[in-house]
Design a protein around this motif. Structure first.
Motif, PDB file in Angstrom:
ATOM      1  N   PRO A  21       0.672  -1.052   0.124  1.00 18.86           N
ATOM      2  CA  PRO A  21      -0.056  -0.151   0.118  1.00 18.86           C
ATOM      3  C   PRO A  21       0.768   1.416   0.028  1.00 18.86           C
ATOM      4  N   VAL A  22       1.911   1.356  -0.819  1.00 23.89           N
ATOM      5  CA  VAL A  22       2.768   2.208  -0.868  1.00 23.89           C
ATOM      6  C   VAL A  22       2.872   2.684  -2.457  1.00 23.89           C
ATOM      7  N   GLN A  23       2.915   4.258  -2.812  1.00 26.82           N
ATOM      8  CA  GLN A  23       3.308   4.483  -3.852  1.00 26.82           C
ATOM      9  C   GLN A  23       4.734   5.183  -4.087  1.00 26.82           C
ATOM     10  N   LEU A  24       5.301   5.296  -5.149  1.00 26.09           N
ATOM     11  CA  LEU A  24       6.510   6.338  -5.165  1.00 26.09           C
ATOM     12  C   LEU A  24       6.486   7.439  -4.853  1.00 26.09           C
ATOM     13  N   ALA A  25       5.114   8.159  -4.947  1.00 28.15           N
ATOM     14  CA  ALA A  25       4.975   9.339  -4.561  1.00 28.15           C
ATOM     15  C   ALA A  25       4.705   9.483  -3.106  1.00 28.15           C
ATOM     16  N   ASP A  26       4.680   8.376  -2.350  1.00 27.69           N
ATOM     17  CA  ASP A  26       4.762   8.440  -0.701  1.00 27.69           C
ATOM     18  C   ASP A  26       5.825   8.375  -0.221  1.00 27.69           C
ATOM     19  N   ILE A  27       6.857   8.202  -0.794  1.00 25.35           N
ATOM     20  CA  ILE A  27       8.273   8.043  -0.661  1.00 25.35           C
ATOM     21  C   ILE A  27       9.046   9.199  -0.469  1.00 25.35           C
ATOM     22  N   HIS A  28       9.695   9.748   0.462  1.00 26.20           N
ATOM     23  CA  HIS A  28      10.718  10.885   0.432  1.00 26.20           C
ATOM     24  C   HIS A  28      11.940  10.593   1.337  1.00 26.20           C
ATOM     25  N   SER A  29      12.373   9.494   1.812  1.00 28.34           N
ATOM     26  CA  SER A  29      13.408   8.853   2.196  1.00 28.34           C
ATOM     27  C   SER A  29      14.251   7.823   1.494  1.00 28.34           C
ATOM     28  N   SER A  79      14.648  14.245  -5.697  1.00 25.64           N
ATOM     29  CA  SER A  79      15.463  15.603  -5.858  1.00 25.64           C
ATOM     30  C   SER A  79      16.893  15.239  -5.320  1.00 25.64           C
ATOM     31  N   ARG A  80      17.702  15.838  -5.487  1.00 30.07           N
ATOM     32  CA  ARG A  80      18.928  15.887  -4.787  1.00 30.07           C
ATOM     33  C   ARG A  80      18.868  16.031  -3.393  1.00 30.07           C
ATOM     34  N   HIS A  81      18.003  16.417  -2.994  1.00 25.20           N
ATOM     35  CA  HIS A  81      17.914  16.816  -1.479  1.00 25.20           C
ATOM     36  C   HIS A  81      17.220  15.333  -0.842  1.00 25.20           C
ATOM     37  N   ASP A  82      16.541  14.665  -1.469  1.00 24.36           N
ATOM     38  CA  ASP A  82      15.736  13.313  -1.170  1.00 24.36           C
ATOM     39  C   ASP A  82      17.028  12.422  -1.287  1.00 24.36           C
ATOM     40  N   ASN A  83      18.034  12.539  -2.161  1.00 26.19           N
ATOM     41  CA  ASN A  83      19.152  11.747  -2.201  1.00 26.19           C
ATOM     42  C   ASN A  83      20.363  12.256  -1.457  1.00 26.19           C
ATOM     43  N   ARG A  84      20.294  12.972  -0.465  1.00 26.10           N
ATOM     44  CA  ARG A  84      21.459  13.600   0.013  1.00 26.10           C
ATOM     45  C   ARG A  84      22.385  12.879   1.131  1.00 26.10           C
ATOM     46  N   PHE A  85      21.608  11.692   1.545  1.00 22.07           N
ATOM     47  CA  PHE A  85      22.716  10.727   2.324  1.00 22.07           C
ATOM     48  C   PHE A  85      23.641   9.831   1.316  1.00 22.07           C
ATOM     49  N   ALA A  86      23.209   9.582   0.177  1.00 20.50           N
ATOM     50  CA  ALA A  86      24.073   8.920  -0.969  1.00 20.50           C
ATOM     51  C   ALA A  86      25.301   9.929  -1.317  1.00 20.50           C
ATOM     52  N   TYR A  87      24.770  11.192  -1.559  1.00 18.01           N
ATOM     53  CA  TYR A  87      25.891  12.068  -1.983  1.00 18.01           C
ATOM     54  C   TYR A  87      26.860  12.433  -0.855  1.00 18.01           C
ATOM     55  N   LYS A  88      26.474  12.361   0.439  1.00 21.36           N
ATOM     56  CA  LYS A  88      27.258  12.406   1.553  1.00 21.36           C
ATOM     57  C   LYS A  88      28.364  11.462   1.726  1.00 21.36           C
ATOM     58  N   VAL A  89      27.988  10.495   1.684  1.00 20.03           N
ATOM     59  CA  VAL A  89      28.733   9.323   1.580  1.00 20.03           C
ATOM     60  C   VAL A  89      29.693   9.116   0.371  1.00 20.03           C
ATOM     61  N   LEU A  90      29.099   9.336  -0.733  1.00 23.35           N
ATOM     62  CA  LEU A  90      30.087   9.352  -2.002  1.00 23.35           C
ATOM     63  C   LEU A  90      31.137  10.366  -1.940  1.00 23.35           C
ATOM     64  N   ARG A  91      30.790  11.705  -1.229  1.00 21.62           N
ATOM     65  CA  ARG A  91      31.894  12.576  -1.081  1.00 21.62           C
ATOM     66  C   ARG A  91      33.067  12.281   0.059  1.00 21.62           C
ATOM     67  N   GLU A  92      32.395  11.809   1.088  1.00 23.84           N
ATOM     68  CA  GLU A  92      33.464  11.532   2.098  1.00 23.84           C
ATOM     69  C   GLU A  92      34.080   9.990   2.096  1.00 23.84           C
ATOM     70  N   TYR A  93      33.499   9.258   1.318  1.00 27.98           N
ATOM     71  CA  TYR A  93      34.016   7.912   1.364  1.00 27.98           C
ATOM     72  C   TYR A  93      34.272   7.133  -0.005  1.00 27.98           C
ATOM     73  N   GLY A  94      33.918   7.612  -0.883  1.00 31.79           N
ATOM     74  CA  GLY A  94      33.834   6.923  -2.381  1.00 31.79           C
ATOM     75  C   GLY A  94      32.855   5.551  -2.239  1.00 31.79           C
ATOM     76  N   ASN A  95      33.121   5.028  -2.947  1.00 32.18           N
ATOM     77  CA  ASN A  95      32.551   3.680  -3.118  1.00 32.18           C
ATOM     78  C   ASN A  95      33.127   2.425  -2.544  1.00 32.18           C
ATOM     79  N   MET A  96      32.601   1.875  -1.332  1.00 34.39           N
ATOM     80  CA  MET A  96      33.142   1.049  -0.907  1.00 34.39           C
ATOM     81  C   MET A  96      32.506  -0.268  -1.083  1.00 34.39           C
TER      82      MET A  96
END
Length: 392
Positions: free
Chosen positions: A278-286, A307-324
């Protein structure tokens, strides 16, 4: 019965190296001329990565100061698989122990004595008796703990570990499953001017992440209920992302076509995951998306309308750690969990990871938040509102 991701611990090697320093090492190792060096530096600048960690200090040094690579202009004789895996055996255990202890320290009800299952994950090294047995001894786990190893599956392997943990917890309400993903990707630097190797050398790094999954939420604070999984294959990408053992390390193939393959399959992957929920993509913001590279993140945002803000945690990890590799998505989930509040209880979380095959993995989680007890020594009373499972 629902299982819960209750804590995530992380660890990285002590050598934290700026992306620009690594670019200088690579240009010298490849004996690039000025024009090729400028192109390589541009690739590193647009990667979205500012720094990476490695068990090897050499990436921050110049020729003549190397400890692992030969101090010759062309790095010959180039290190063999045996030499690289010797370094893996030296460093994988202490890094894994650090991540596991960080994880267990977050959950008062979990101790080495209560862990019933141990799942180790790695695609950058292997030996036997292996990391799993060494962790049992180093952490003081019970000798009858049930051990499972997930090896050589690449960046999406943490999803398979979470699926196993989910199955264990659904079968046994008393199960406490410790997952440890440890990857030392920088051991496998390839001295090749091929585009695939240039891209791989610009992205991958070292790190470890440990996660605790059990059949009940954490006694206090945030947990993530594991609600649903879905896996898909893009057969056309069979040769675009691959991982092979050769004489001088493990060689990664990562073509520039990968983002296009992910773009082609990501919407259908999401729809298949959510079709019975009972979840649609539009319901998801995290979101907790494996940052396989900046272009992959941007492609998913465009295709799913996030949005990039929705995806901010991935960008933070990429910026600080790269791909592990396999550890990376757990780093992203940890960032997300650290930013949750009681107001997020019940919110859905969508997570993705990708790897050889081309494999696309999706997972839906739901935030559960237990109030912090007035007396920190007493677990908070679980409320019915803390988690209401999604109806299938």
């Amino acid at each position: 019965m629902t299982s819960y991701l209750c804590a995530i611990g992380t660890a990285t090697p002590t050598h934290r190296i700026a992306q620009a320093q690594i670019a200088s090492f690579m240009a010298a190792a490849l004996q690039f001329d000025a024009a090729a060096t400028r192109k390589l530096q541009a690739l590193y600048r647009v990667s979205g990565i500012e720094q990476r960690h490695s068990v090897l200090a050499d990436y921050a040094r110049t020729n003549g100061e190397f400890e692992f690579f030969p101090n010759t202009p062309d790095l010959e004789p180039f290190p063999t698989v045996g030499q690289r895996l010797g370094i893996y055996r030296e460093h994988a255990l202490p890094l894994s122990v650090e991540a596991a202890l960080d994880c267990l320290a977050q959950l008062p009800e979990a101790t080495p004595a209560t862990i019933t299952h141990l799942i180790t994950v790695s695609c950058t090294g292997m030996y036997a008796p292996g990391l799993d047995i060494e962790l049992v001894k180093a952490l003081g786990l019970q000798p009858n703990v049930q051990r499972t190893c997930v090896n050589f599956m690449g960046c999406y392997a943490a999803f398979n570990a979470l699926k196993l943990a989910d199955a264990f917890c659904r079968a046994d309400a008393d199960a406490q499953v410790l997952i440890v993903c440890t990857e030392l990707c920088t051991l496998h630097f390839q001295k090749s001017p091929d585009d695939d190797h240039l891209v791989s050398n610009a992205l991958f790094s070292d790190g470890s992440a440990a996660a605790l999954v059990q059949a009940r939420p954490a006694s206090q604070g945030p947990s993530l209920a594991l609600e649903a999984f879905h896996c898909a294959l893009e057969p056309d990408g069979h040769d675009d992302m691959a991982w092979h053992i050769n004489d001088f390390g493990f060689e990664m193939t990562l073509s520039s076509y990968v983002p296009k393959l992910i773009q082609r399959g990501i919407r259908q992957l999401t729809e298949r995951l959510l079709q019975n929920l009972p979840v649609q993509l539009a319901d998801i913001h995290s979101f907790a998306i494996h940052p396989g590279g900046r272009k992959i993140l941007e492609t998913i945002e465009q295709e799913l309308g996030i949005s990039r803000h929705d995806n901010r945690f991935a960008y933070k990890v990429l910026r600080e750690y790269g791909n592990m590799s396999s550890a990376t998505v757990l780093f992203v989930l940890r960032e997300l969990m650290q930013n949750l509040t009681p107001a997020d209880a019940g919110a859905p979380v969508l997570s993705f990871a990708f790897g050889p095959g081309l494999t696309l993995e999706a997972m839906l989680l739901q935030v559960c938040y237990q109030p912090v007890a007035a007396n920190a020594s007493q677990p908070a009373r679980q409320t019915e509102a803390a988690h209401q499972p999604l109806a299938y």
